[in-house]
Design a protein around this motif. Structure first.
Motif, PDB file in Angstrom:
ATOM      1  N   GLY A 191       0.825  -1.205   0.000  1.00 21.39           N
ATOM      2  CA  GLY A 191       0.000   0.000   0.000  1.00 21.39           C
ATOM      3  C   GLY A 191       0.854   1.247   0.000  1.00 21.39           C
ATOM      4  N   PRO A 192       0.226   2.399  -0.244  1.00 18.18           N
ATOM      5  CA  PRO A 192       0.966   3.663  -0.228  1.00 18.18           C
ATOM      6  C   PRO A 192       1.427   4.031   1.182  1.00 18.18           C
ATOM      7  N   GLU A 193       2.127   5.125   1.272  1.00 17.18           N
ATOM      8  CA  GLU A 193       2.640   5.595   2.569  1.00 17.18           C
ATOM      9  C   GLU A 193       1.477   5.812   3.544  1.00 17.18           C
ATOM     10  N   GLY A 194       1.684   5.383   4.775  1.00 15.04           N
ATOM     11  CA  GLY A 194       0.711   5.668   5.828  1.00 15.04           C
ATOM     12  C   GLY A 194      -0.588   4.894   5.720  1.00 15.04           C
ATOM     13  N   ALA A 195      -0.595   3.806   4.956  1.00 18.67           N
ATOM     14  CA  ALA A 195      -1.842   3.045   4.746  1.00 18.67           C
ATOM     15  C   ALA A 195      -2.242   2.241   5.986  1.00 18.67           C
ATOM     16  N   GLY A 196      -1.285   1.969   6.867  1.00 15.84           N
ATOM     17  CA  GLY A 196      -1.606   1.238   8.097  1.00 15.84           C
ATOM     18  C   GLY A 196      -1.057  -0.174   8.152  1.00 15.84           C
ATOM     19  N   LYS A 197      -0.197  -0.549   7.205  1.00 13.32           N
ATOM     20  CA  LYS A 197       0.340  -1.923   7.153  1.00 13.32           C
ATOM     21  C   LYS A 197       1.049  -2.280   8.461  1.00 13.32           C
ATOM     22  N   THR A 198       1.936  -1.386   8.896  1.00 11.29           N
ATOM     23  CA  THR A 198       2.734  -1.669  10.091  1.00 11.29           C
ATOM     24  C   THR A 198       1.834  -1.748  11.327  1.00 11.29           C
ATOM     25  N   SER A 199       0.859  -0.844  11.401  1.00 13.07           N
ATOM     26  CA  SER A 199      -0.046  -0.832  12.572  1.00 13.07           C
ATOM     27  C   SER A 199      -0.849  -2.132  12.627  1.00 13.07           C
ATOM     28  N   VAL A 200      -1.324  -2.597  11.478  1.00 12.34           N
ATOM     29  CA  VAL A 200      -2.116  -3.831  11.454  1.00 12.34           C
ATOM     30  C   VAL A 200      -1.229  -5.029  11.797  1.00 12.34           C
TER      31      VAL A 200
ATOM     32  N   SER B 227       5.367 -10.364   4.896  1.00 10.81           N
ATOM     33  CA  SER B 227       6.333  -9.320   4.544  1.00 10.81           C
ATOM     34  C   SER B 227       5.641  -7.975   4.340  1.00 10.81           C
ATOM     35  N   ASP B 228       6.132  -6.976   5.064  1.00  6.67           N
ATOM     36  CA  ASP B 228       5.680  -5.593   4.896  1.00  6.67           C
ATOM     37  C   ASP B 228       6.355  -5.085   3.623  1.00  6.67           C
ATOM     38  N   ARG B 229       5.659  -5.202   2.493  1.00  9.94           N
ATOM     39  CA  ARG B 229       6.084  -4.851   1.130  1.00  9.94           C
ATOM     40  C   ARG B 229       6.863  -6.000   0.473  1.00  9.94           C
ATOM     41  N   PHE B 230       6.703  -6.069  -0.859  1.00 11.56           N
ATOM     42  CA  PHE B 230       7.463  -7.014  -1.694  1.00 11.56           C
ATOM     43  C   PHE B 230       7.468  -6.444  -3.114  1.00 11.56           C
TER      44      PHE B 230
ATOM     45  N   ARG C 180      -1.611  11.238   7.551  1.00 12.55           N
ATOM     46  CA  ARG C 180      -1.389  10.434   8.772  1.00 12.55           C
ATOM     47  C   ARG C 180       0.080  10.483   9.178  1.00 12.55           C
ATOM     48  N   ILE C 181       0.964  10.314   8.176  1.00 12.88           N
ATOM     49  CA  ILE C 181       2.397  10.299   8.485  1.00 12.88           C
ATOM     50  C   ILE C 181       2.844  11.649   9.029  1.00 12.88           C
ATOM     51  N   LYS C 182       2.366  12.711   8.379  1.00 16.86           N
ATOM     52  CA  LYS C 182       2.770  14.058   8.824  1.00 16.86           C
ATOM     53  C   LYS C 182       2.295  14.292  10.247  1.00 16.86           C
ATOM     54  N   ALA C 183       1.110  13.783  10.584  1.00 20.59           N
ATOM     55  CA  ALA C 183       0.559  14.011  11.917  1.00 20.59           C
ATOM     56  C   ALA C 183       1.298  13.224  12.998  1.00 20.59           C
ATOM     57  N   HIS C 184       1.808  12.033  12.623  1.00 18.14           N
ATOM     58  CA  HIS C 184       2.313  11.138  13.675  1.00 18.14           C
ATOM     59  C   HIS C 184       3.790  10.793  13.605  1.00 18.14           C
ATOM     60  N   ARG C 185       4.452  11.043  12.436  1.00 22.12           N
ATOM     61  CA  ARG C 185       5.789  10.453  12.302  1.00 22.12           C
ATOM     62  C   ARG C 185       6.837  11.443  11.825  1.00 22.12           C
TER      63      ARG C 185
ATOM     64  N   GLU D 223      -9.088   3.110   4.699  1.00 16.44           N
ATOM     65  CA  GLU D 223      -9.569   4.386   5.262  1.00 16.44           C
ATOM     66  C   GLU D 223     -10.606   4.153   6.358  1.00 16.44           C
ATOM     67  N   GLN D 224     -10.947   2.904   6.597  1.00 15.25           N
ATOM     68  CA  GLN D 224     -11.887   2.583   7.672  1.00 15.25           C
ATOM     69  C   GLN D 224     -11.193   2.791   9.023  1.00 15.25           C
ATOM     70  N   PRO D 225     -11.961   2.801  10.112  1.00 15.32           N
ATOM     71  CA  PRO D 225     -11.325   2.837  11.436  1.00 15.32           C
ATOM     72  C   PRO D 225     -10.351   1.659  11.572  1.00 15.32           C
ATOM     73  N   ILE D 226      -9.275   1.892  12.280  1.00 16.47           N
ATOM     74  CA  ILE D 226      -8.198   0.897  12.378  1.00 16.47           C
ATOM     75  C   ILE D 226      -8.707  -0.486  12.807  1.00 16.47           C
TER      76      ILE D 226
ATOM     77  N   GLN E 273     -11.491  -1.935  12.127  1.00 14.03           N
ATOM     78  CA  GLN E 273     -12.108  -2.639  10.996  1.00 14.03           C
ATOM     79  C   GLN E 273     -11.046  -3.098   9.995  1.00 14.03           C
ATOM     80  N   VAL E 274     -10.017  -2.270   9.811  1.00 19.05           N
ATOM     81  CA  VAL E 274      -8.935  -2.647   8.881  1.00 19.05           C
ATOM     82  C   VAL E 274      -8.243  -3.906   9.430  1.00 19.05           C
ATOM     83  N   ILE E 275      -8.006  -3.913  10.736  1.00 15.10           N
ATOM     84  CA  ILE E 275      -7.377  -5.081  11.371  1.00 15.10           C
ATOM     85  C   ILE E 275      -8.252  -6.322  11.144  1.00 15.10           C
TER      86      ILE E 275
HETATM   87  N1  LIG Z   1      -7.156   3.070   9.940  1.00 12.10           N
HETATM   88  C1  LIG Z   1      -6.469   4.065  10.466  1.00 12.10           C
HETATM   89  N2  LIG Z   1      -7.070   5.206  10.839  1.00 12.10           N
HETATM   90  C2  LIG Z   1      -6.365   6.243  11.348  1.00 12.10           C
HETATM   91  N3  LIG Z   1      -5.035   6.254  11.542  1.00 12.10           N
HETATM   92  C3  LIG Z   1      -4.360   5.157  11.165  1.00 12.10           C
HETATM   93  C4  LIG Z   1      -5.035   4.009  10.617  1.00 12.10           C
HETATM   94  N4  LIG Z   1      -4.094   3.058  10.332  1.00 12.10           N
HETATM   95  C5  LIG Z   1      -2.915   3.586  10.691  1.00 12.10           C
HETATM   96  N5  LIG Z   1      -3.061   4.831  11.200  1.00 12.10           N
HETATM   97  C6  LIG Z   1      -1.984   5.737  11.662  1.00 12.10           C
HETATM   98  O1  LIG Z   1      -1.312   6.184  10.483  1.00 12.10           O
HETATM   99  C7  LIG Z   1       0.090   6.234  10.696  1.00 12.10           C
HETATM  100  C8  LIG Z   1       0.800   5.388   9.632  1.00 12.10           C
HETATM  101  O2  LIG Z   1       0.467   4.027   9.848  1.00 12.10           O
HETATM  102  P1  LIG Z   1       1.507   2.851   9.548  1.00 12.10           P
HETATM  103  O3  LIG Z   1       2.877   3.252   9.980  1.00 12.10           O
HETATM  104  O4  LIG Z   1       0.916   1.620  10.125  1.00 12.10           O
HETATM  105  O5  LIG Z   1       1.420   2.820   7.970  1.00 12.10           O
HETATM  106  P2  LIG Z   1       2.323   2.026   6.931  1.00 12.10           P
HETATM  107  O6  LIG Z   1       1.394   1.503   5.889  1.00 12.10           O
HETATM  108  O7  LIG Z   1       3.186   1.039   7.616  1.00 12.10           O
HETATM  109  O8  LIG Z   1       3.176   3.223   6.310  1.00 12.10           O
HETATM  110  P3  LIG Z   1       4.619   3.219   5.582  1.00 12.10           P
HETATM  111  O9  LIG Z   1       4.562   2.245   4.452  1.00 12.10           O
HETATM  112  O10 LIG Z   1       4.731   4.630   5.116  1.00 12.10           O
HETATM  113  O11 LIG Z   1       5.642   2.862   6.617  1.00 12.10           O
HETATM  114  C9  LIG Z   1       0.331   5.754  12.118  1.00 12.10           C
HETATM  115  O12 LIG Z   1       0.506   6.878  12.943  1.00 12.10           O
HETATM  116  C10 LIG Z   1      -0.941   5.017  12.492  1.00 12.10           C
HETATM  117  O13 LIG Z   1      -1.240   5.125  13.866  1.00 12.10           O
END
Ligand SMILES: Nc1ncnc2c1ncn2[C@@H]1O[C@H](COP(=O)(O)OP(=O)(O)OP(=O)(O)O)[C@@H](O)[C@H]1O
Ligand SMILES: Cc1cn([C@H]2C[C@H](O)[C@@H](COP(=O)(O)O)O2)c(=O)[nH]c1=O
Length: 214
Positions: free
Chosen positions: A10-19, A97-100, A148-153, A192-195, A197-199
């Motif tokens: 997925g693109p940057e900040g999609a939530g892969k690592t969080s899931v 794997s987170d990305r391939f 998301r990335i700008k807000a948190h990372r 884009e769903q709440p985290i 639901q994505v999980i």
């Molecule tokens: N469904 C969600 N709703 C809102 N915020 C989210 C959601 N999923 C992840 N986030 C937040 O968005 C930020 C980026 O998430 P994460 O690092 O998991 O993305 P990533 O896909 O691994 O990004 P990258 O590939 O750029 O490393 C984190 O701060 C995370 O808490």
């Protein structure tokens, strides 16, 4: 090869690592040491691939030639496959794997404009026909992921996070094209769903794949 290999894309900040952070303990509870979690560029316990990661993601080289960049990702991937992923699959492990390779097609092929076919050809040499059993694509508009990335990372911004929005839009279009071309392997979830639901959606896909017979 008998294990299962699932990539997260997925693109940057999609939530892969969080899931993944939530799925890993759940899967460890079920599969223990049979689970291997890794990432690209780089790879778990893979010093060569990780050294290439440091080089290719370093903000010190903003003018790196785009084909040099594609070659570095491909070299890191070859090492990752040969030294980390395939041995784990032979040992009947589950590899996440987170990305391939789809990252290379989307980012270098579409994003950088090298083209799908050129990047595919380069990676054919690396993959020798090897692909994940399943790829989970975290679908999100690039602006939402970047926000998301700008807000948190702020402290973790890498070279690609600094690219213009048009680059990320091409990456996103590239991923959509890939998903269209290979709908059997690439499963799309709405990131884009709440985290929670994505999980849940990712958990359902992973379980379905792991319960499939060879
Ligand atoms: N469904 C969600 N709703 C809102 N915020 C989210 C959601 N999923 C992840 N986030 C937040 O968005 C930020 C980026 O998430 P994460 O690092 O998991 O993305 P990533 O896909 O691994 O990004 P990258 O590939 O750029 O490393 C984190 O701060 C995370 O808490
Ligand atoms: C494998 C691979 C990765 N990339 C890019 C995509 C991301 O911007 C970074 C990795 O950062 P992350 O926070 O670990 O996701 O690398 C790429 O352009 N091409 C690839 O093949």
């Amino acid at each position: 090869m008998v294990g299962k290999f699932i990539s997260f894309e997925g693109p940057e900040g999609a939530g892969k690592t969080s899931v993944l952070k939530v799925l890993i303990p759940r899967l460890q509870a079920q599969y223990g040491p049979q689970l291997l979690v890794t990432r690209e560029p780089g790879g778990t316990d893979n010093p060569v691939a990780e050294a290439i990661r440091d080089l290719v993601l370093s903000p010190d080289y903003p003018t790196m030639d785009i084909r040099t960049e594609a070659l570095l990702y491909a070299a890191s991937r070859r090492e990752h496959i040969q030294k980390t992923i395939k041995p784990a699959l032979v040992a009947n492990k589950i590899v996440l794997s987170d990305r391939f390779v789809d990252s290379s097609i989307a980012y270098q092929g579409a994003g950088r404009g090298i083209g799908f076919e050129a990047v595919r050809k380069l990676n054919d040499f690396v993959l020798e026909g090897f692909l994940p059993d399943c790829t989970i694509y975290f679908d999100i508009r690039p602006e939402v992921g970047l926000a998301r990335i700008k807000a948190h990372r702020q402290n973790e911004i890498n070279r690609l996070d600094l690219d213009p929005i048009e680059f990320h839009q091409r990456v996103s279009a590239g991923y959509h094209q890939l998903a269209k071309q290979d709908p059997k392997r690439i499963i799309i979830i709405d990131a884009e769903q709440p985290i929670e639901q994505v999980i849940e959606d990712a958990w359902q896909v992973v379980n379905r794949i792991l319960k499939m017979e060879e």
